[in-house]
Design a protein around this motif. Sequence first.
Motif, PDB file in Angstrom:
ATOM      1  N   ASP A  27       0.837  -1.197   0.000  1.00  0.00           N
ATOM      2  CA  ASP A  27       0.000   0.000   0.000  1.00  0.00           C
ATOM      3  C   ASP A  27       0.872   1.248   0.000  1.00  0.00           C
ATOM      4  N   PHE A  28       0.210   2.355  -0.221  1.00  0.00           N
ATOM      5  CA  PHE A  28       0.939   3.617  -0.268  1.00  0.00           C
ATOM      6  C   PHE A  28       1.610   3.928   1.070  1.00  0.00           C
ATOM      7  N   ALA A  29       2.849   4.272   1.003  1.00  0.00           N
ATOM      8  CA  ALA A  29       3.571   4.838   2.151  1.00  0.00           C
ATOM      9  C   ALA A  29       4.724   5.624   1.532  1.00  0.00           C
ATOM     10  N   PRO A  30       4.910   6.880   1.929  1.00  0.00           N
ATOM     11  CA  PRO A  30       5.915   7.702   1.253  1.00  0.00           C
ATOM     12  C   PRO A  30       7.281   7.034   1.164  1.00  0.00           C
ATOM     13  N   ALA A  31       7.757   6.471   2.275  1.00  0.00           N
ATOM     14  CA  ALA A  31       9.107   5.886   2.241  1.00  0.00           C
ATOM     15  C   ALA A  31       9.154   4.712   1.269  1.00  0.00           C
ATOM     16  N   ARG A  32       8.081   3.915   1.262  1.00  0.00           N
ATOM     17  CA  ARG A  32       8.020   2.755   0.367  1.00  0.00           C
ATOM     18  C   ARG A  32       8.066   3.216  -1.090  1.00  0.00           C
ATOM     19  N   TRP A  33       7.300   4.245  -1.400  1.00  0.00           N
ATOM     20  CA  TRP A  33       7.223   4.696  -2.795  1.00  0.00           C
ATOM     21  C   TRP A  33       8.549   5.308  -3.260  1.00  0.00           C
ATOM     22  N   TYR A  34       9.142   6.137  -2.434  1.00  0.00           N
ATOM     23  CA  TYR A  34      10.449   6.692  -2.831  1.00  0.00           C
ATOM     24  C   TYR A  34      11.453   5.563  -2.994  1.00  0.00           C
ATOM     25  N   GLY A  35      11.359   4.575  -2.095  1.00  0.00           N
ATOM     26  CA  GLY A  35      12.273   3.425  -2.163  1.00  0.00           C
ATOM     27  C   GLY A  35      12.111   2.679  -3.482  1.00  0.00           C
ATOM     28  N   ILE A  36      10.860   2.486  -3.912  1.00  0.00           N
ATOM     29  CA  ILE A  36      10.625   1.763  -5.173  1.00  0.00           C
ATOM     30  C   ILE A  36      11.160   2.573  -6.347  1.00  0.00           C
ATOM     31  N   LEU A  37      10.874   3.875  -6.352  1.00  0.00           N
ATOM     32  CA  LEU A  37      11.374   4.712  -7.459  1.00  0.00           C
ATOM     33  C   LEU A  37      12.892   4.589  -7.569  1.00  0.00           C
ATOM     34  N   ALA A  38      13.546   4.624  -6.412  1.00  0.00           N
ATOM     35  CA  ALA A  38      15.007   4.614  -6.422  1.00  0.00           C
ATOM     36  C   ALA A  38      15.555   3.213  -6.693  1.00  0.00           C
ATOM     37  N   ASP A  39      15.087   2.220  -5.898  1.00  0.00           N
ATOM     38  CA  ASP A  39      15.683   0.875  -5.983  1.00  0.00           C
ATOM     39  C   ASP A  39      15.389   0.191  -7.313  1.00  0.00           C
ATOM     40  N   GLN A  40      14.196   0.417  -7.833  1.00  0.00           N
ATOM     41  CA  GLN A  40      13.840  -0.242  -9.104  1.00  0.00           C
ATOM     42  C   GLN A  40      14.319   0.557 -10.313  1.00  0.00           C
ATOM     43  N   ARG A  41      14.944   1.678 -10.056  1.00  0.00           N
ATOM     44  CA  ARG A  41      15.445   2.542 -11.147  1.00  0.00           C
ATOM     45  C   ARG A  41      14.324   2.850 -12.141  1.00  0.00           C
ATOM     46  N   VAL A  42      13.182   3.279 -11.568  1.00  0.00           N
ATOM     47  CA  VAL A  42      12.015   3.598 -12.406  1.00  0.00           C
ATOM     48  C   VAL A  42      12.378   4.770 -13.317  1.00  0.00           C
ATOM     49  N   THR A  43      12.055   4.627 -14.607  1.00  0.00           N
ATOM     50  CA  THR A  43      12.359   5.713 -15.548  1.00  0.00           C
ATOM     51  C   THR A  43      11.114   6.524 -15.902  1.00  0.00           C
ATOM     52  N   VAL A  44       9.969   5.846 -15.980  1.00  0.00           N
ATOM     53  CA  VAL A  44       8.725   6.556 -16.299  1.00  0.00           C
ATOM     54  C   VAL A  44       7.702   6.198 -15.231  1.00  0.00           C
ATOM     55  N   TRP A  45       7.118   7.242 -14.631  1.00  0.00           N
ATOM     56  CA  TRP A  45       6.219   7.041 -13.492  1.00  0.00           C
ATOM     57  C   TRP A  45       4.887   7.699 -13.782  1.00  0.00           C
ATOM     58  N   TYR A  46       3.802   6.893 -13.698  1.00  0.00           N
ATOM     59  CA  TYR A  46       2.454   7.412 -13.963  1.00  0.00           C
ATOM     60  C   TYR A  46       1.649   7.275 -12.675  1.00  0.00           C
ATOM     61  N   THR A  47       1.239   8.396 -12.115  1.00  0.00           N
ATOM     62  CA  THR A  47       0.580   8.340 -10.819  1.00  0.00           C
ATOM     63  C   THR A  47      -0.603   9.311 -10.781  1.00  0.00           C
ATOM     64  N   ALA A  48      -1.058   9.656  -9.589  1.00  0.00           N
ATOM     65  CA  ALA A  48      -2.281  10.456  -9.463  1.00  0.00           C
ATOM     66  C   ALA A  48      -2.041  11.655  -8.552  1.00  0.00           C
ATOM     67  N   PRO A  49      -2.764  12.738  -8.787  1.00  0.00           N
ATOM     68  CA  PRO A  49      -2.579  13.928  -7.949  1.00  0.00           C
ATOM     69  C   PRO A  49      -2.763  13.672  -6.457  1.00  0.00           C
ATOM     70  N   THR A  50      -3.721  12.803  -6.088  1.00  0.00           N
ATOM     71  CA  THR A  50      -3.913  12.544  -4.650  1.00  0.00           C
ATOM     72  C   THR A  50      -2.641  11.963  -4.049  1.00  0.00           C
ATOM     73  N   ALA A  51      -2.032  11.033  -4.762  1.00  0.00           N
ATOM     74  CA  ALA A  51      -0.794  10.424  -4.263  1.00  0.00           C
ATOM     75  C   ALA A  51       0.300  11.482  -4.161  1.00  0.00           C
ATOM     76  N   LEU A  52       0.375  12.345  -5.151  1.00  0.00           N
ATOM     77  CA  LEU A  52       1.404  13.396  -5.109  1.00  0.00           C
ATOM     78  C   LEU A  52       1.169  14.332  -3.928  1.00  0.00           C
ATOM     79  N   ARG A  53      -0.110  14.647  -3.693  1.00  0.00           N
ATOM     80  CA  ARG A  53      -0.404  15.527  -2.551  1.00  0.00           C
ATOM     81  C   ARG A  53       0.004  14.858  -1.239  1.00  0.00           C
ATOM     82  N   MET A  54      -0.210  13.552  -1.163  1.00  0.00           N
ATOM     83  CA  MET A  54       0.193  12.845   0.059  1.00  0.00           C
ATOM     84  C   MET A  54       1.708  12.864   0.211  1.00  0.00           C
TER      85      MET A  54
END
Length: 600
Positions: A280-307
């Motif tokens: 589930d959503f958790a800021p540390a988890r999401w930043y961790g996934i972006l970094a560890d998985q070397r995500v290049t393209v990310w498609y998300t939602a404004p609510t998540a960004l606001r969180m």
Amino acid sequence: MNALWVAPVMPDYDSARATFSWRRERSRLAGLPDGGINIGYETVDRHLREGHGERVALRCVGRDGSLQTMTFAQLAAASSRFAHVLEALGLERGERVFTLLGRRFELYSTVLGTLRAGRVLCPLFTAFGPEPVALRMELGNARALVTTRELYERKVAPVRSRLPHLRHVLLLDPGADPPPDTLSFPALTDAAPDEYTVGSTDPAEPALLHFTSGTTGTPKGAVHVHEAVLAHHVTAAYALDLHEGDVFWCTADPGWVTGMSYGIIAPLTHGVTTVVDEGDFAPARWYGILADQRVTVWYTAPTALRMLMRAVPRDGKPTPAAWHDLSALRFVASVGEPLSPEAVHWGREALGRAVHDTWWQTETGAIMIANFAADPVRPGAMGRPLPGVEAAVVACGEDGRAAVTGGHVQILQEPGAQGELALQAGWPSMFRGYLHEPHRYEACFADGWCLTGDLVSRDADGWYWFVGRADDVIESAGHLIGPFEVESALMEHPAVAEAGVVGRPDPLAGAIVKAFVLPRPEYPPDTELRRDVLAFARRRLGPAVAPREIEFVESLPHTHCGMVMRRLLRARELGLPEGDVSTLETPGPAETTGHSGKEP
Ligand code: PRX
């Protein structure tokens, strides 16, 4: 790959628009040998045929952080097994398979197996309660359902008697003593062959069913066909700038259209690696996934960004980009709700990338309007129409919807003029019907235009700006909620005489569901009743749909025809002018008659 050195797929908007043709883009698809198109074939078979079976299709991050991968060859085998299971169970072509699943491997093999076998897939949101689940399966004549034991026991078993068409329930984890009338997904798939030949598929054959909400009536089942995959594929390149070798992460839940079009179909057709987060959503988890998985393209939602924006105090503290290695991140986009200029700027500062707004809806099947990679983002604007998409602002009538006179609409050319967003009918992922509701479908079209129900304006440079919905549908955390569905559930509570449901603006979710409830005279409107009605609604509707707030009222405003005037409830809630109240049954605040407009 150095994120900075990738040229955008579409370097020049004007020339791409001028030369674009859907027919020519068709050559980007593999296509079936007999000329047909099958979404499942484009997502897996083509990669095997092109010798890329060993590429990683899915990289799944478990709740505990563990990592599992699945190659295109493994995905082809797993989906083949499921396609055989559907045939062995006797499902006919075109019959509907429902999923009630979170993000996990079996979701992908179920979806792709169903599509490859020419059966129709309908995903459901796991945060729905038993009522929305039952209603959608009833409306969609669900023949088969794939889910977990826990979800089945909580949400389906209690309503199964309402679902005579539901012949097969396949549980991923049936356990030693499975519930009656269920089958074991692992047992069936393990026994099935792992090669499947996709049969001839007409591009206009139904492939997907997505339920979406309207102001009134039951949820609408938007039907999409196999050739929609052309739009999924092309828009992922043009609007999301997807390149070969990308690592793509779409955070949308697979129960909704974004999770299907861009969480599953589009990236797989491109042969890129898709990140699947089981957690589930958790800021540390999401930043961790972006970094560890070397995500290049990310498609998300404004609510998540606001969180995320809330979770990171900015003043004087390092940004996430400073304490996570987000150097692989090349392109960030969002969808589902208005993206504020603040969120665009925050992206630049915190992620090192501006957030690109995109606009579309269940009915359009794919992105229609976007801020593109090669252009500077226009903060607050939804963007410009994709090549191959003609958009317009159409003049509205007194009811706030596009005015259709003698079968014609009036296109507003004046920059800044406000009206309903319309799209010229005919793009490949355009919905082809609302299930069982031809009239409702026809009402979406006029003069060759598809009317979207959104109010917008267009500036002098051709950028579109979101103004609001033209109807009463509530947008909460990027999901549409039909007020009628909520009102109907509330009315089942013995104490509720009538209810009017609106969206109350919320800084995090965009809007939350608020219900104005007229209690029956014998029930005192106290805290205990409020708690009871809230809990009742939550049990039936699930947390994603149930009201968060209830206000007891002595009366509700009605039109002459007895419909609750939600517009007025909303205006009063926000302290706004009440506007035209000429259709009000008993105008003004004096309408405290206690008359609900309906029989108790
Ligand atoms: O009102 C618009 C809003 O979401 C609606 C579509 O919702 P749904 O069919 O659930 O599909 C959601 C994801 C595709 C639209 O009619 N919406 C979508 N994108 C935006 C938006 N509102 C403002 N800005 C957007 N970028």
